[in-house]
Design a protein around this motif. Sequence first.
Motif, PDB file in Angstrom:
ATOM      1  N   ARG A   1       0.532   8.348  -5.430  1.00 19.34           N
ATOM      2  CA  ARG A   1       0.584   7.079  -4.691  1.00 19.34           C
ATOM      3  C   ARG A   1       1.204   5.987  -5.553  1.00 19.34           C
ATOM      4  NH1 ARG A   1      -3.894   8.371  -1.591  1.00 19.34           N
ATOM      5  NH2 ARG A   1      -3.109   8.390   0.551  1.00 19.34           N
ATOM      6  N   ASP A   2       0.746   5.914  -6.802  1.00 18.60           N
ATOM      7  CA  ASP A   2       1.270   4.894  -7.712  1.00 18.60           C
ATOM      8  C   ASP A   2       2.776   5.045  -7.888  1.00 18.60           C
ATOM      9  OD1 ASP A   2      -1.275   4.002  -7.949  1.00 18.60           O
ATOM     10  OD2 ASP A   2      -1.660   4.867  -9.932  1.00 18.60           O
ATOM     11  N   GLU A   3       3.193   6.276  -8.132  1.00 14.83           N
ATOM     12  CA  GLU A   3       4.623   6.522  -8.331  1.00 14.83           C
ATOM     13  C   GLU A   3       5.427   6.147  -7.098  1.00 14.83           C
ATOM     14  OE1 GLU A   3       6.424   9.274 -10.584  1.00 14.83           O
ATOM     15  OE2 GLU A   3       8.063   9.692  -9.188  1.00 14.83           O
ATOM     16  N   PHE A   4       4.889   6.457  -5.944  1.00 19.72           N
ATOM     17  CA  PHE A   4       5.589   6.145  -4.688  1.00 19.72           C
ATOM     18  C   PHE A   4       5.751   4.629  -4.519  1.00 19.72           C
ATOM     19  CE2 PHE A   4       5.123   5.388   0.015  1.00 19.72           C
ATOM     20  CZ  PHE A   4       6.441   5.668   0.310  1.00 19.72           C
ATOM     21  N   ILE A   5       4.649   3.893  -4.682  1.00 25.50           N
ATOM     22  CA  ILE A   5       4.694   2.432  -4.544  1.00 25.50           C
ATOM     23  C   ILE A   5       5.653   1.825  -5.569  1.00 25.50           C
ATOM     24  CG2 ILE A   5       3.317   0.315  -4.799  1.00 25.50           C
ATOM     25  CD1 ILE A   5       2.801   1.821  -2.183  1.00 25.50           C
ATOM     26  N   ARG A   6       5.580   2.340  -6.787  1.00 24.51           N
ATOM     27  CA  ARG A   6       6.464   1.840  -7.843  1.00 24.51           C
ATOM     28  C   ARG A   6       7.932   2.050  -7.477  1.00 24.51           C
ATOM     29  NH1 ARG A   6       7.344   4.613 -12.037  1.00 24.51           N
ATOM     30  NH2 ARG A   6       5.410   5.784 -11.803  1.00 24.51           N
ATOM     31  N   SER A   7       8.225   3.226  -6.933  1.00 18.73           N
ATOM     32  CA  SER A   7       9.615   3.527  -6.579  1.00 18.73           C
ATOM     33  C   SER A   7      10.111   2.595  -5.477  1.00 18.73           C
ATOM     34  CB  SER A   7       9.744   4.988  -6.144  1.00 18.73           C
ATOM     35  OG  SER A   7       9.230   5.160  -4.842  1.00 18.73           O
ATOM     36  N   LEU A   8       9.197   2.170  -4.586  1.00 22.56           N
ATOM     37  CA  LEU A   8       9.606   1.261  -3.510  1.00 22.56           C
ATOM     38  C   LEU A   8       9.889  -0.145  -4.025  1.00 22.56           C
ATOM     39  CD1 LEU A   8       7.301   2.117  -0.470  1.00 22.56           C
ATOM     40  CD2 LEU A   8       9.663   2.774  -0.864  1.00 22.56           C
TER      41      LEU A   8
ATOM     42  N   ALA B   1       0.354  -2.023  10.891  1.00 22.89           N
ATOM     43  CA  ALA B   1       1.321  -3.086  11.128  1.00 22.89           C
ATOM     44  C   ALA B   1       2.749  -2.679  10.746  1.00 22.89           C
ATOM     45  CB  ALA B   1       0.903  -4.341  10.370  1.00 22.89           C
ATOM     46  N   GLY B   2       2.911  -2.072   9.567  1.00 20.68           N
ATOM     47  CA  GLY B   2       4.246  -1.699   9.112  1.00 20.68           C
ATOM     48  C   GLY B   2       4.892  -0.700  10.045  1.00 20.68           C
ATOM     49  N   SER B   3       4.102   0.239  10.500  1.00 12.61           N
ATOM     50  CA  SER B   3       4.610   1.258  11.419  1.00 12.61           C
ATOM     51  C   SER B   3       5.037   0.631  12.738  1.00 12.61           C
ATOM     52  CB  SER B   3       3.535   2.317  11.625  1.00 12.61           C
ATOM     53  OG  SER B   3       3.757   3.032  12.804  1.00 12.61           O
ATOM     54  N   ASP B   4       4.235  -0.321  13.230  1.00 14.49           N
ATOM     55  CA  ASP B   4       4.581  -1.016  14.478  1.00 14.49           C
ATOM     56  C   ASP B   4       5.895  -1.776  14.334  1.00 14.49           C
ATOM     57  OD1 ASP B   4       2.332  -0.075  15.622  1.00 14.49           O
ATOM     58  OD2 ASP B   4       1.216  -1.958  15.575  1.00 14.49           O
ATOM     59  N   TRP B   5       6.019  -2.513  13.232  1.00 18.30           N
ATOM     60  CA  TRP B   5       7.226  -3.317  13.036  1.00 18.30           C
ATOM     61  C   TRP B   5       8.457  -2.424  13.003  1.00 18.30           C
ATOM     62  CZ3 TRP B   5      11.592  -4.294  10.282  1.00 18.30           C
ATOM     63  CH2 TRP B   5      12.137  -5.575  10.372  1.00 18.30           C
TER      64      TRP B   5
ATOM     65  N   LEU C   1      11.976   2.126   5.083  1.00 21.57           N
ATOM     66  CA  LEU C   1      10.877   2.778   4.356  1.00 21.57           C
ATOM     67  C   LEU C   1       9.988   1.730   3.697  1.00 21.57           C
ATOM     68  CD1 LEU C   1       9.639   5.463   3.563  1.00 21.57           C
ATOM     69  CD2 LEU C   1      11.048   5.446   1.516  1.00 21.57           C
ATOM     70  N   ILE C   2      10.610   0.677   3.197  1.00 23.91           N
ATOM     71  CA  ILE C   2       9.840  -0.429   2.628  1.00 23.91           C
ATOM     72  C   ILE C   2       9.055  -1.135   3.732  1.00 23.91           C
ATOM     73  CG2 ILE C   2      10.092  -2.724   1.587  1.00 23.91           C
ATOM     74  CD1 ILE C   2      12.238  -1.562  -0.205  1.00 23.91           C
ATOM     75  N   ALA C   3       9.724  -1.359   4.867  1.00 29.24           N
ATOM     76  CA  ALA C   3       9.062  -2.020   5.998  1.00 29.24           C
ATOM     77  C   ALA C   3       7.862  -1.204   6.471  1.00 29.24           C
ATOM     78  CB  ALA C   3      10.056  -2.219   7.145  1.00 29.24           C
TER      79      ALA C   3
ATOM     80  N   ASP D   1       6.563 -10.239  -2.287  1.00 27.87           N
ATOM     81  CA  ASP D   1       7.867 -10.504  -2.892  1.00 27.87           C
ATOM     82  C   ASP D   1       8.844  -9.347  -2.720  1.00 27.87           C
ATOM     83  OD1 ASP D   1       7.746 -13.057  -3.633  1.00 27.87           O
ATOM     84  OD2 ASP D   1       7.520 -12.714  -5.796  1.00 27.87           O
ATOM     85  N   VAL D   2       8.329  -8.146  -2.793  1.00 22.36           N
ATOM     86  CA  VAL D   2       9.187  -6.970  -2.612  1.00 22.36           C
ATOM     87  C   VAL D   2       9.750  -6.966  -1.195  1.00 22.36           C
ATOM     88  CG1 VAL D   2       9.204  -4.453  -2.471  1.00 22.36           C
ATOM     89  CG2 VAL D   2       8.022  -5.587  -4.361  1.00 22.36           C
ATOM     90  N   LEU D   3       8.897  -7.307  -0.233  1.00 21.30           N
ATOM     91  CA  LEU D   3       9.344  -7.393   1.160  1.00 21.30           C
ATOM     92  C   LEU D   3      10.413  -8.473   1.308  1.00 21.30           C
ATOM     93  CD1 LEU D   3       8.270  -5.891   3.766  1.00 21.30           C
ATOM     94  CD2 LEU D   3       6.957  -5.558   1.666  1.00 21.30           C
ATOM     95  N   ARG D   4      10.163  -9.624   0.719  1.00 22.78           N
ATOM     96  CA  ARG D   4      11.117 -10.733   0.805  1.00 22.78           C
ATOM     97  C   ARG D   4      12.471 -10.327   0.253  1.00 22.78           C
ATOM     98  NH1 ARG D   4       6.986 -14.058  -1.163  1.00 22.78           N
ATOM     99  NH2 ARG D   4       5.925 -14.913   0.664  1.00 22.78           N
ATOM    100  N   ARG D   5      12.439  -9.698  -0.923  1.00 19.07           N
ATOM    101  CA  ARG D   5      13.695  -9.297  -1.560  1.00 19.07           C
ATOM    102  C   ARG D   5      14.434  -8.264  -0.705  1.00 19.07           C
ATOM    103  NH1 ARG D   5      12.419  -6.712  -6.578  1.00 19.07           N
ATOM    104  NH2 ARG D   5      10.444  -7.845  -6.512  1.00 19.07           N
ATOM    105  N   ALA D   6      13.676  -7.286  -0.211  1.00 22.02           N
ATOM    106  CA  ALA D   6      14.290  -6.220   0.588  1.00 22.02           C
ATOM    107  C   ALA D   6      14.934  -6.798   1.841  1.00 22.02           C
ATOM    108  CB  ALA D   6      13.245  -5.171   0.958  1.00 22.02           C
ATOM    109  N   LEU D   7      14.255  -7.753   2.460  1.00 15.57           N
ATOM    110  CA  LEU D   7      14.758  -8.385   3.685  1.00 15.57           C
ATOM    111  C   LEU D   7      16.037  -9.160   3.395  1.00 15.57           C
ATOM    112  CD1 LEU D   7      13.753  -8.580   6.634  1.00 15.57           C
ATOM    113  CD2 LEU D   7      12.654 -10.729   6.010  1.00 15.57           C
ATOM    114  N   GLU D   8      16.016  -9.949   2.310  1.00 14.90           N
ATOM    115  CA  GLU D   8      17.199 -10.740   1.961  1.00 14.90           C
ATOM    116  C   GLU D   8      18.364  -9.837   1.632  1.00 14.90           C
ATOM    117  OE1 GLU D   8      17.728 -13.867   2.510  1.00 14.90           O
ATOM    118  OE2 GLU D   8      15.692 -13.795   3.316  1.00 14.90           O
TER     119      GLU D   8
END
Lengths: 185, 185
Positions: free
Chosen positions: A77-84, A142-146, B99-101, B110-117
């Motif tokens: 999980r940590d590695e995945f989040i970090r990669s994102l 929420a993320g999935s919905d968006w 994938l980030i969304a 901040d990661v979301l903001r950057r990805a969006l921009e």
Amino acid sequence: MSVRGLCLAILSGGDATGYEIRKESTEGRFSYFDDASFGSIYPALARLEAEGMVTAREEPQAGKPSRKVYSITQAGRDEFIRSLCEPQAPDTFKSPFLLIALNAAKLPPDVLRRALERRKAQVHEELRLLSGIDNENGCTHAGSDWTRDYGIACMNFTLRYLEDHGEALIKIAEDAAAPSQAAAE
Amino acid sequence: MSVRGLCLAILSGGDATGYEIRKESTEGRFSYFDDASFGSIYPALARLEAEGMVTAREEPQAGKPSRKVYSITQAGRDEFIRSLCEPQAPDTFKSPFLLIALNAAKLPPDVLRRALERRKAQVHEELRLLSGIDNENGCTHAGSDWTRDYGIACMNFTLRYLEDHGEALIKIAEDAAAPSQAAAE
DNA sequence: GGTGGCATGTAAGCAGTTACATGATTTT
DNA sequence: AAAATCATGTAACTGCTTACATGCCACC
């Protein structure tokens, strides 16, 4: 995104077998991110297990071959989040359909018609898939919905555009195929 | 689409060097169809020449290294048109952004903001590129116009959607990052 | 009795990228 | 003086696909 990252992404949403991961990545909602075949998924999962990113448990099934169900670990999980959080590759859209459209004047009208129908059917199919997401399990977040709404909006727009302007594209091929007629008129 | 097909597609629109083909495929309008690097383009062109699909002429340049300009032959044109008539691979959209969304609730705002921009900037850039196509040379043809208009319409829609719904996406991350606050309100 | 779905895995082959090698000119 | 652009090409490596190997069950 590599097959390794794809596996992590899918497993971060819930346990799965290699077989299921392939299905999700080629047909399911994860087809947005990458495709992968068995020949790359199974080795990737084995490597992830050796690295401690996932754990596996064998589940014998009556009648069917036993499944190897993988779960993501905290390290995974940590590695995945970090990669994102790291800078991502840009989004890409590869369209054999647009290559046909670009060459409309050099192609038989029937080829254009077929390509257009095929593309429309593809968008319909994707729309059907996206609409069905919340039905599968109750845990919509929420993320999935968006993401789903974004996909639906884009696909609907594309579909309407193809329906509104498809005829114009076919006409390009028809006019090019019968230049003498067009010149005579 | 293979690099071979990509070279044929680009050369069917006019003569080009390997260097130019790479530029068109990674930055130019042909980025819709496939990317390719030098390491794949030069061998592909050499093979196409050996097969009689293209011809090459060396053009010495003052100061710069001499260019090898490739032209497509009739055989090459035939092969290209024939390949377009065969069933094509489906269009694909690969989106690290989505994938980030999808994982918005697990990521720092901040990661979301950057990805969006970043995604918005990317769409802007593509729009700029598409708008500039007719300016480059006078020979705009119907297929090129249709394809460009399609691209512009889709990009404009995407951009508007991101502008209208981007805040909602960032809010998902913010709410998830401060759950106690959200619960207290 | 054949096709297709479920299920895992390996081995060979290939298409592509990355890095290297070379070198002049222009821009910063 | 360094970095970027133009320009071609090769060699090593990598990651992925395809095909193979195996086997049982359900449906038509």
